[in-house]
Design an enzyme around this catalytic site. Sequence first.
Site, PDB file in Angstrom:
ATOM      1  N   CYS A  34       0.818  -1.219   0.000  1.00  0.00           N
ATOM      2  CA  CYS A  34       0.000   0.000   0.000  1.00  0.00           C
ATOM      3  C   CYS A  34       0.855   1.274   0.000  1.00  0.00           C
ATOM      4  O   CYS A  34       0.599   2.217  -0.742  1.00  0.00           O
ATOM      5  CB  CYS A  34      -0.932   0.011   1.207  1.00  0.00           C
ATOM      6  N   HIS A  67      -3.164   6.126   4.895  1.00  0.00           N
ATOM      7  CA  HIS A  67      -1.745   6.455   5.093  1.00  0.00           C
ATOM      8  C   HIS A  67      -1.467   7.882   4.630  1.00  0.00           C
ATOM      9  O   HIS A  67      -2.095   8.366   3.681  1.00  0.00           O
ATOM     10  CB  HIS A  67      -0.871   5.545   4.236  1.00  0.00           C
TER      11      HIS A  67
END
Length: 340
Positions: A135, A248
């Site tokens: 990711c 994130h």
Amino acid sequence: SAPNVAIVGVTGAVGQEFLRVLEQRNFPIGELKMLASARSAGKSVAFRDKTYTIEELTEKSFKGVDLALFSAGGSISKKYADAAVAAGAVVVDNSSAFRMTEGVPLVVPEVNPEAIEQAGIKLGEKPGIIANPNCSTIIMLVPVTPLHKAAKAKRIIVSTYQAASGAGAAAMAELEQQSREVLEGKPPTMEIFPFQYAFNLFSHNSDMQPNGYNQEEMKMVHETHKIWNDAKVGVNATCIRVPVMRAHAESITIEFENPIDEATAREVLRQSPGVSLMDDRESNRFPTPLDASDRDNVYVGRIRTDLSVTDGRGLSLFVCGDQIRKGAALNAVQIAELLL
Ligand code: 2RA
């Protein structure tokens, strides 16, 4: 005709997001199989206007399956992906099991879609494994690649601020529980991490390597080299886990071979697929994880010249992207869309 699809790891956070994304994007599906461990077998899962019963994953689960989306951890992928390919399926694997395997395309659809064709993988014709990058790598490369194409990146320095979702549903639950306990003056429950996570942050919980970097940081180095097919670009990563639920954030500084100014960079990013600009200096409003949560795009702001590099060959950015969505499930479904 619509492909027959299997979801491996359907009860996990990413497995559940696969279903949401497939539904939202009207992905064409013939037969659908929900696969998980024996523990979950027999449970019901709704998808579109039907209810499905979860089946226990075995080597024989893939008969008649054209497309298998895996997100059940590296050991499950290692154990079952070959059986899926042998049954004729294309596997899109979200685990790290095959990302660096020679011949397995590692794909961010906005960045290197051609890697699928180069591997010759075709639904219903040539089965094989396609790997979903980590990711933090996806969230970095969606905005950085267009800048790289414009001015040729030489070196990237990235610091990540990674959400609990990357450590799994249990870590998200612990963060929530600890936050309550701390606010109520109770001792925080520590089962996932050996220290308090709420109102704290720490160096990423992946294994420390002999070179002093953790696995997450080295994934950003190696995966960038493979996806860009460029082993020369320097990548220096510092990955940190922060008390945020599912998106994130990353602070990224890039040194280029050629000059690129802020206006050009902003225009390049404005036109880039998978990028949403959020760069409002007047109101000091830039991407936050909550802006990116549950959204498809990577949000980009703080676009500015790196003052520590001469003749305008440096830029810094601040980006946020949903770890479960673009960081995993959406990227995998977009890869599947390229196969249709
Ligand atoms: C993390 N990149 O955030 C990983 C996702 N499993 O920890």
